[in-house]
Design a protein around this motif. Structure first.
Motif, PDB file in Angstrom:
ATOM      1  N   UNK A 132     -23.321  58.437  25.576  1.00  0.00           N
ATOM      2  CA  UNK A 132     -21.897  58.770  25.641  1.00  0.00           C
ATOM      3  C   UNK A 132     -21.124  58.166  24.476  1.00  0.00           C
ATOM      4  N   UNK A 133     -21.452  56.920  24.116  1.00  0.00           N
ATOM      5  CA  UNK A 133     -20.737  56.281  23.020  1.00  0.00           C
ATOM      6  C   UNK A 133     -20.980  57.024  21.705  1.00  0.00           C
ATOM      7  N   UNK A 135     -21.969  60.106  21.317  1.00  0.00           N
ATOM      8  CA  UNK A 135     -21.352  61.427  21.437  1.00  0.00           C
ATOM      9  C   UNK A 135     -19.844  61.308  21.197  1.00  0.00           C
ATOM     10  N   UNK A 136     -19.264  60.255  21.750  1.00  0.00           N
ATOM     11  CA  UNK A 136     -17.828  60.033  21.592  1.00  0.00           C
ATOM     12  C   UNK A 136     -17.466  59.796  20.138  1.00  0.00           C
ATOM     13  N   UNK A 137     -18.375  59.156  19.404  1.00  0.00           N
ATOM     14  CA  UNK A 137     -18.135  58.927  17.972  1.00  0.00           C
ATOM     15  C   UNK A 137     -18.323  60.210  17.164  1.00  0.00           C
TER      16      UNK A 137
ATOM     17  N   UNK B  58     -14.290  62.388  31.255  1.00  0.00           N
ATOM     18  CA  UNK B  58     -15.395  62.880  30.424  1.00  0.00           C
ATOM     19  C   UNK B  58     -15.237  64.371  30.114  1.00  0.00           C
ATOM     20  N   UNK B  61     -12.548  64.517  27.403  1.00  0.00           N
ATOM     21  CA  UNK B  61     -13.016  64.028  26.108  1.00  0.00           C
ATOM     22  C   UNK B  61     -14.097  64.937  25.532  1.00  0.00           C
ATOM     23  N   UNK B  62     -14.682  65.776  26.379  1.00  0.00           N
ATOM     24  CA  UNK B  62     -15.701  66.685  25.888  1.00  0.00           C
ATOM     25  C   UNK B  62     -17.103  66.119  25.970  1.00  0.00           C
ATOM     26  N   UNK B  63     -17.282  65.019  26.700  1.00  0.00           N
ATOM     27  CA  UNK B  63     -18.633  64.467  26.857  1.00  0.00           C
ATOM     28  C   UNK B  63     -19.453  65.313  27.818  1.00  0.00           C
ATOM     29  N   UNK B  64     -18.747  65.993  28.736  1.00  0.00           N
ATOM     30  CA  UNK B  64     -19.419  66.883  29.679  1.00  0.00           C
ATOM     31  C   UNK B  64     -18.713  68.228  29.640  1.00  0.00           C
ATOM     32  N   UNK B  81     -11.066  58.936  20.679  1.00  0.00           N
ATOM     33  CA  UNK B  81     -11.998  57.820  20.846  1.00  0.00           C
ATOM     34  C   UNK B  81     -12.031  57.466  22.315  1.00  0.00           C
ATOM     35  N   UNK B  82     -13.113  56.804  22.715  1.00  0.00           N
ATOM     36  CA  UNK B  82     -13.205  56.405  24.119  1.00  0.00           C
ATOM     37  C   UNK B  82     -13.717  54.980  24.222  1.00  0.00           C
ATOM     38  N   UNK B  84     -15.324  52.441  27.010  1.00  0.00           N
ATOM     39  CA  UNK B  84     -16.001  52.557  28.292  1.00  0.00           C
ATOM     40  C   UNK B  84     -15.855  51.279  29.126  1.00  0.00           C
ATOM     41  N   UNK B  86     -18.237  49.528  30.546  1.00  0.00           N
ATOM     42  CA  UNK B  86     -19.141  48.548  29.927  1.00  0.00           C
ATOM     43  C   UNK B  86     -19.285  48.937  28.474  1.00  0.00           C
TER      44      UNK B  86
END
Lengths: 234, 241
Positions: A132-133, A135-137, B58, B61-64, B81-82, B84, B86
């Motif tokens: 995810x990180x 992909x986010x970048x 998500x 943001x387009x992660x899913x 930007x995201x 998280x 953790x």
């Protein structure tokens, strides 16, 4: 018993006097196995990473096949390369049979599945955490590969060592495609087989000790580097 | 890069969710959502665990990809930007984590170090520049993740429960950072389940419950006059504890 002790002493003497025959054999062994591992790593690391990142029809079959090939008997790999390179074979015209190049090819076939399969496992685990990180970048999967390989580097050192262990320890493949020709394709493992059957135990034993020592040394070095890096980088 | 002090309200594209829902293995995790998020605001996603806050973020943001409906931006697709819950940091130094993000963005090599140092300074991490990112404390790691997001100069910043594992001082640092981002003109979409935090930070609140979006109201309205019984219970329950 006394003869064995004697053989052991003679073996040590051969090593300590840096016997030229012995050194030649050791050098060729390292040359062949290191080349094979280097080539297998160049192909296997990106291949394993790609298998971790891309899922396509037939992906599962490929992974199972790769895992199964980790246990490929060296003599079978040797036989396949022999058939390819023998004069009547499809690549016979290259005249590579009974050369160190043929031995490298055979060992690449043995080592590649190990490196690719284990790399896939390591990278898949890391990708699970990073996906995810990254992909986010805005990274594409292709651009994730170098990042993931670099961040998996401690684990991958062990993977490459496993490949080197396989290459340096096997005798079947290099025997078949190399032919154990004195001064040309004789390596430590094939020499040990030959000298033992001839009854020249000191040389066989000497080679055995060198082989063990080298493998231990390389593993110890990698362990120390890996451990200190792991401790520093968490 | 930090000369943009006034929020550029008109420049932020509007996020549109049009019947966007999410199914996983036949289970509906997020019922179709119609939502319009405009302007440079600080929106907080609230709701109990498992309400679908992370999932909605998500999708945004387009992660899913949504299983149904659409997620789109009106105007251009903004830089995003995201951060998280953790922080995911790479196995290298704090500084290298930042220069990596800059490299990914295509920042020229010669400018990466100085920009990264500036960001470390801004987030109080100058002293740990050479330390491996993964051995930093939880609060430092989250600040490093914020510094990384800062360098990306996002128009929209997503934060997924960024303070849920932190102590009060670290929470304060994260909230300050969120205000700084917002002051620079970044639209904020953040999830949390701390009502006090929502009061401190939010311009408006999205309330999710059991995979459904129940409310989208200004913060004041949400706390004084929640429309749904679930939100009323949520606010009461949290205050009693």
């Amino acid at each position: 018993m006394s003869q064995d002790a004697n053989a052991f002493q003679t073996a040590l003497a051969l090593i300590l006097s840096l016997d030229p025959d012995l050194l030649d054999i050791v050098r060729l062994s390292l040359q062949v196995s290191c080349s094979a591992v280097l080539l297998a790593a160049l192909i296997g690391l990106p291949l394993g990473a790609a298998l971790a990142l891309w899922h396509f029809p037939g992906h599962g079959i490929l992974v199972v096949a790769l895992n199964a090939l980790m246990g490929l008997p060296p003599v079978v790999a040797g036989l396949c390369v022999y058939l390819l390179l023998s004069r009547a074979g499809p690549l016979g015209e290259l005249g590579l049979l009974f050369t160190p190049t043929a031995m490298v090819v055979a060992q690449v076939i043995l080592v590649l599945p190990i490196i690719a399969a284990l790399t896939r496992q390591q990278v898949e685990e890391l990708h699970h955490e990073y996906r995810e990180q990254l992909q986010s970048l805005g990274l594409s999967r292709l651009r994730m590969i170098p990042t993931l390989l670099w961040d998996a580097r401690f684990g991958l050192v062990t993977v490459i060592l496993a490949g080197f262990g396989r290459a340096s320890a096997e005798v079947g493949a290099v025997m078949i495609v190399g032919g154990n020709i004195d001064g040309v394709t004789r390596v430590m493992t094939t020499a040990i087989v030959l000298e033992t059957s001839k009854g020249d135990l000191p040389l066989a034993l000497g080679l055995g000790i060198v082989l063990l020592g080298l493998v231990a040394l390389i593993n110890a070095g990698a362990y120390l580097v890996g451990e200190s890096a792991r401790r520093r980088l968490g | 890069m930090n000369d943009m002090t006034a929020p550029l309200l008109d420049d932020i594209p509007t996020l549109l969710l049009e019947g966007a829902g999410f199914m996983h293995r036949g289970q509906r995790l997020l019922a179709p959502v119609d939502l319009r998020l405009a302007g440079c605001r600080r929106t907080l996603l609230m709701g109990p665990n498992g309400a679908g806050k992370s999932l909605l973020m998500r999708l945004a943001h387009g992660l899913l990809p949504p299983s149904q409906g659409r997620v789109r931006w009106q105007g251009h697709v903004p830089r995003q930007a995201m951060v998280f819950q953790r922080p995911v940091l790479l196995k290298r130094s704090a500084l290298a984590n930042l220069t990596y993000a800059l490299a990914v963005q295509g920042t020229p090599r010669t400018r990466r170090r100085s920009l990264a140092r500036e960001a470390l300074e801004r987030f109080g991490l100058a002293a740990v520049e050479k330390r491996p990112a993964r051995v930093l404390s939880g609060g430092e790691q989250q600040r490093l993740a914020l510094a990384r997001a800062w360098l990306l100069e996002p128009e929209v910043l997503f934060l997924d429960e960024p303070t849920s594992a932190l102590d009060p001082a670290a929470i304060q640092a994260v909230e300050d950072a969120v205000r700084e981002f917002h002051a620079r003109g970044t639209r904020i979409l953040m999830s949390c389940h701390d009502l006090h935090q929502a009061r401190r930070l939010a311009d408006d609140v999205l309330f999710l419950h059991d995979g459904r979006l129940l409310e989208h109201t200004p913060t004041e309205t949400f706390f004084t006059a929640p429309a749904s019984p679930e939100a009323r219970a949520f606010i009461r329950g949290e205050l009693v504890v």
